[in-house]
Write a protein that holds these residues in place. Structure first.
Motif, PDB file in Angstrom:
ATOM      1  N   ASP A 142       7.611   9.026  12.654  1.00  9.42           N
ATOM      2  CA  ASP A 142       6.403   8.243  12.416  1.00  9.42           C
ATOM      3  C   ASP A 142       6.453   6.982  13.275  1.00  9.42           C
ATOM      4  O   ASP A 142       7.164   6.939  14.276  1.00  9.42           O
ATOM      5  N   HIS A 192      -2.657   9.107   9.405  1.00  8.82           N
ATOM      6  CA  HIS A 192      -2.818   9.243   7.956  1.00  8.82           C
ATOM      7  C   HIS A 192      -2.425   7.958   7.232  1.00  8.82           C
ATOM      8  O   HIS A 192      -3.116   7.513   6.296  1.00  8.82           O
ATOM      9  N   ARG A 193      -1.303   7.355   7.652  1.00  6.78           N
ATOM     10  CA  ARG A 193      -0.815   6.156   6.963  1.00  6.78           C
ATOM     11  C   ARG A 193      -1.711   4.951   7.242  1.00  6.78           C
ATOM     12  O   ARG A 193      -1.922   4.114   6.355  1.00  6.78           O
ATOM     13  N   THR A 238       0.857  -1.180   0.000  1.00  9.19           N
ATOM     14  CA  THR A 238       0.000   0.000   0.000  1.00  9.19           C
ATOM     15  C   THR A 238       0.893   1.230   0.000  1.00  9.19           C
ATOM     16  O   THR A 238       2.012   1.195   0.514  1.00  9.19           O
ATOM     17  N   GLY A 277      -4.647   5.219   4.968  1.00  5.83           N
ATOM     18  CA  GLY A 277      -4.283   4.823   3.610  1.00  5.83           C
ATOM     19  C   GLY A 277      -4.207   3.319   3.446  1.00  5.83           C
ATOM     20  O   GLY A 277      -4.656   2.773   2.427  1.00  5.83           O
ATOM     21  N   MET A 278      -3.649   2.640   4.450  1.00  9.04           N
ATOM     22  CA  MET A 278      -3.558   1.180   4.398  1.00  9.04           C
ATOM     23  C   MET A 278      -4.955   0.564   4.393  1.00  9.04           C
ATOM     24  O   MET A 278      -5.256  -0.319   3.580  1.00  9.04           O
ATOM     25  N   GLY A 281       2.698   4.246   1.177  1.00  7.95           N
ATOM     26  CA  GLY A 281       3.004   4.793   2.491  1.00  7.95           C
ATOM     27  C   GLY A 281       2.636   3.878   3.638  1.00  7.95           C
ATOM     28  O   GLY A 281       2.375   4.336   4.749  1.00  7.95           O
ATOM     29  N   SER A 282       2.630   2.566   3.407  1.00  5.68           N
ATOM     30  CA  SER A 282       2.204   1.627   4.441  1.00  5.68           C
ATOM     31  C   SER A 282       3.027   1.792   5.715  1.00  5.68           C
ATOM     32  O   SER A 282       4.244   1.946   5.666  1.00  5.68           O
ATOM     33  N   PRO A 283       2.365   1.720   6.892  1.00  3.81           N
ATOM     34  CA  PRO A 283       3.114   1.758   8.144  1.00  3.81           C
ATOM     35  C   PRO A 283       3.675   0.403   8.568  1.00  3.81           C
ATOM     36  O   PRO A 283       4.362   0.325   9.589  1.00  3.81           O
ATOM     37  N   TYR A 335      -6.602  10.216  11.301  1.00  2.82           N
ATOM     38  CA  TYR A 335      -7.282   9.166  10.528  1.00  2.82           C
ATOM     39  C   TYR A 335      -8.590   9.705   9.966  1.00  2.82           C
ATOM     40  O   TYR A 335      -8.895   9.528   8.774  1.00  2.82           O
ATOM     41  N   ARG A 348       1.075  11.371  11.706  1.00  2.62           N
ATOM     42  CA  ARG A 348       1.496  10.664  10.491  1.00  2.62           C
ATOM     43  C   ARG A 348       1.014   9.214  10.510  1.00  2.62           C
ATOM     44  O   ARG A 348       0.592   8.679   9.479  1.00  2.62           O
ATOM     45  N   LEU A 349       1.041   8.591  11.675  1.00  2.00           N
ATOM     46  CA  LEU A 349       0.534   7.220  11.777  1.00  2.00           C
ATOM     47  C   LEU A 349      -0.943   7.170  11.417  1.00  2.00           C
ATOM     48  O   LEU A 349      -1.379   6.261  10.702  1.00  2.00           O
TER      49      LEU A 349
END
Length: 309
Positions: A226, A127-128, A91, A131-132, A93-95, A261, A124-125
């Motif tokens: 992050d 947002h990522r 994905t 996205g995931m 920018g995957s965390p 989020y 940042r976590l």
């Protein structure tokens, strides 16, 4: 994933013995798997059914290693973790932490030097993570046999989230807890009311999300800017589940994570009323793993879920 310490599993000096992916020292086994020279590997203890080691390549690169004990038959648990991390990693920018190498007995990850969590890293976590999740999945479940910790987890694909959650995430661990004596028949009847009512309590689950599946605070490693996620029970699931589990055992700057989020992928109306419903699965898993110490919290979550928050 912290500093090295303890004795050496292989000193990396002298004549190299024949390499074999199963026998030999951990350093030798890693050298085969990575096709790179490993200078040393240090056993750091164990967790559940696997051993933990730290290793270092001859160029100084540090590694974190999970391995089944010598002689233990392959169980599928490390394969599930590796496939889950790789799937989460596909994905933008995957965390999820990167997987360096794996086979059915060994999983090799980068060694992480953790930092104190900051509000900026939490944002940042959030947002990522959004996205995931929004990358999505083909179905609820996954295309590989699942595990949550050392326990098997039924990933049989489904298009019906309420049924999937009730029959593949709640009922199996409820039965196991009863069989182990961690819950009484009376306790089980309380939780079964939730299991039977999931279709009425679930709301609109939306399309399958790409979820971590075991996202308690200990599986979040903070870096300077992050955070990365480790130890997943990855599958196509409900995106509210990851956020509910972050709240279950507490996460630094949780509100900042959730706000970020929501900026990226707003949660559906009524999500707060469903937190206890999503927390019931990990709580039942904890009852199975650690016994009646989690009984009261589990029953409280069940009653809260039935009240709708």
């Amino acid at each position: 994933m912290r500093a090295f310490g303890g004795g050496d599993d292989g000193d990396g000096h002298g004549e190299r013995r024949p390499r074999d992916p199963v026998s030999g020292t951990m350093a030798e086994r890693l050298s085969v798997l990575l096709d790179r020279d490993v200078g040393r590997a240090v056993r750091a203890g164990s967790s559940h059914d696997w051993d933990i080691s730290y290793a270092e390549l001859t160029d100084g690169t540090r590694l974190f290693v999970k391995a089944l004990p010598r002689g233990a038959p392959p169980s599928g648990v490390l394969t599930a973790e590796a496939r889950g991390l790789e799937w989460l990693g596909r994905t933008f920018g995957s965390p999820a932490i990167d997987v360096l190498a794996w086979d059915e007995r060994i999983l090799v990850l980068p060694w992480m030097e953790e930092r104190e969590p900051t509000a900026q890293a939490a944002e940042r976590l959030g947002h990522r993570l959004a996205g995931m999740h929004m990358t999505g999945a083909d179905h609820f479940g996954a295309d590989w046999p699942g595990y949550i910790g050392p326990l098997p987890m039924d990933n049989t694909p489904s298009d019906d989230w309420p049924r999937f959650y009730a029959e593949q995430r709640l009922r199996p661990y409820l039965r196991r807890a009863l069989d182990q004596g961690a819950l009484t028949p009376s306790d089980v009847r309380v939780v079964e009311k939730v299991v039977d009512a999931v279709p009425d309590l679930a709301g609109d689950p939306g399309p399958p999300a790409r979820v971590h599946g075991d996202l308690w605070s200990g599986n979040v490693l903070w870096r300077e800017r992050d955070a990365v996620l480790i130890d997943p029970a990855a599958h196509g699931g409900h995106r509210e589940a990851d956020l509910a589990m972050l709240a279950l055992f507490g996460l630094p700057h949780l509100e900042r994570v959730r706000d970020a989020y929501n900026e990226a992928a707003p949660l559906a109306s009524g999500w707060r009323s469903r937190v206890a419903l999503h927390q019931l699965h990990p709580l039942l898993v904890h009852v199975c793993l650690f016994g009646a110490a989690y009984r009261t919290t589990t029953l409280e979550a069940a009653r809260t879920a039935l009240r709708g928050g």
